[in-house]
Enzyme design. Structure first.
Site: not given
Length: 432
Positions: A367, A310
């Site tokens: 995700d 991330h």
């Protein structure tokens, strides 16, 4: 070191020395206030992507990527996910405080009274191709709400703004579900006001008039959790877009429509779609996980695995930790047999244990797990980002309101460093 040394930074430009105030937030985040930099020195800062630039002071969400901390209005995401439902979290973000029982009941009632769309809006769906991406439909229909509710467009009228807020939170699931029904050629299913927010959405998505439909409580629980962890994430691309558009005093519907468009991008909200597409690619290639792991680790290859690491979180993503537990519980309890899930579990094992991934902090992110849960629920891939938008809506709204309430609000207008041609004379067209 005296107090003055702590509160200001000094910048030397040639023979000029100027002081830049140091602003400290409630979580000891520190920033340089460059508001008068250009007026004082003639200089601007250059920060591609604004990754080192604070665009505003905000009291909505605190995010610490190094420590893996995410809090809405001071409340940890872990506690909110375990003790609240999505409507309660939406109230918190929009109003700034958790509601009392009476306040929450009133808020739920207001939402239920605004779930339906104006019948004329159904005609809009006839104009879209059957294979239109639902995010395009979502953005278009949300923008069109301003034409149907012209009584609530003034951003300076708190009553009108709140009416728009209620309408948006109530109607976005209906708009989204209608987009899905359009794509599969089924009749639209109207909302039912005796159902919860998530139950209502799932019913509008999956029921048909020819038979009874019962919401699966496991799916309702998982969807509620996903909406909560997506509800806000500080000054991300789509939130910054909502603020920027809103800074021009555009109405709330137009600002949210712009945020939906920003979220659509595969580097933002579309990442979970890309993650499932990656898993499907591996499945079609025989399920050889190690082949793709090797490609991702090869410095001469431009291939990268989607759903790992991330930009902000350098330790772990607290949202991923929450929904990983939900994902494991859902798959185990439902006994879902899908090769995609087996591939995902193999990739997860690699990311959590392989030295290459561990050293680079390429852990499975939100995700990765959200795409798997959506697939387990039966949500079509193209609807993944739409679900993200429904979850993110309260965050967008809270930032839009905060911006308008700020005493320092200005229309957003970034500067640039020009690198084009110097002044040129026009050559007559017959000589070019």
């Amino acid at each position: 070191m005296n107090q003055a040394d702590v509160d200001v930074a000094k910048l030397i430009v040639g023979d000029q020395e100027i002081e830049l105030p140091i602003i400290e937030g409630t979580e000891q985040e520190r920033s340089l206030d460059i508001g008068k930099l250009r007026a004082t020195t003639g200089l601007v800062t250059l920060d591609d992507g604004y990754v080192n630039t604070g665009s505003t002071r905000s009291a909505v969400t605190f995010l610490d990527g190094e420590r893996g901390v995410l809090r809405y209005r001071g409340y940890g995401i872990e506690e909110l996910a375990s003790q609240c439902d999505f409507v309660e979290v939406a109230y918190l973000l929009i109003h700034g405080e958790l509601p009392s029982s009476e306040e929450l009941q009133n808020f739920r009632m207001k939402l239920r009274r605004h779930t339906m769309l104006h019948e004329d809006m159904r005609l809009f769906y006839d104009g879209f191709p059957r294979d239109a991406h639902p995010m395009a439909i979502l953005s278009s229909v949300v923008g069109a709400l301003s034409t149907f509710y012209q009584d609530s467009l003034d951003p300076h009228d708190s009553g009108q703004v709140y009416e728009s807020i209620v309408r948006l939170v109530a109607k976005l699931p209906t708009i989204a579900a209608f987009a899905h029904k359009k794509s599969v050629g089924q009749p639209f299913v109207y909302p039912r006001n005796n159902l919860t927010y998530c139950e209502n959405f799932l019913r509008m998505m999956f029921s048909v008039p020819s038979e009874e439909y019962e919401c699966d409580p496991d799916f309702v629980e998982a969807l509620n959790l996903l909406l909560i962890v997506h509800a806000d994430h500080e000054q991300n691309c789509s939130t910054s877009t909502v603020r920027m558009v809103g800074s021009s005093n555009a109405n709330l519907f137009a600002s949210i429509a712009a945020g939906i468009s920003a979220l659509w991008g595969p580097l933002h909200g579309g990442a979970n779609e890309a993650c499932v597409a990656m898993l499907e690619q591996i499945r079609q290639d025989g399920g050889n996980v190690q082949k793709y792991v090797k490609m991702a680790k090869d410095k001469n290859s431009d291939y990268r695995l989607m759903g790992f690491g991330h930009r902000v979180y350098k330790n772990f993503d607290p949202r991923a930790t929450i929904i990983k537990a939900s994902c494991d519980k859902l798959l185990k309890k439902r006994g879902i047999n899908d090769p995609i899930f087996e591939i995902a579990q193999q990739l997860e094992e690699v990311a959590l244990n392989d030295e290459y991934f561990v050293e680079r902090k390429l852990y499975p992110n939100v995700d990765f797990y959200s795409g798997i849960i959506y697939r387990a629920i039966g949500i079509p891939v193209q609807m993944f980002t739409v679900l993200f938008a429904i979850g993110r809506l309260p965050g967008w709204i809270s930032h839009w309101r905060e911006m308008h309430a700020s005493a320092t609000k200005r229309i957003c207008r970034p500067r640039q460093v020009y690198t084009g041609d110097n002044q040129r004379a026009i050559t007559p067209i017959d000589q070019r």
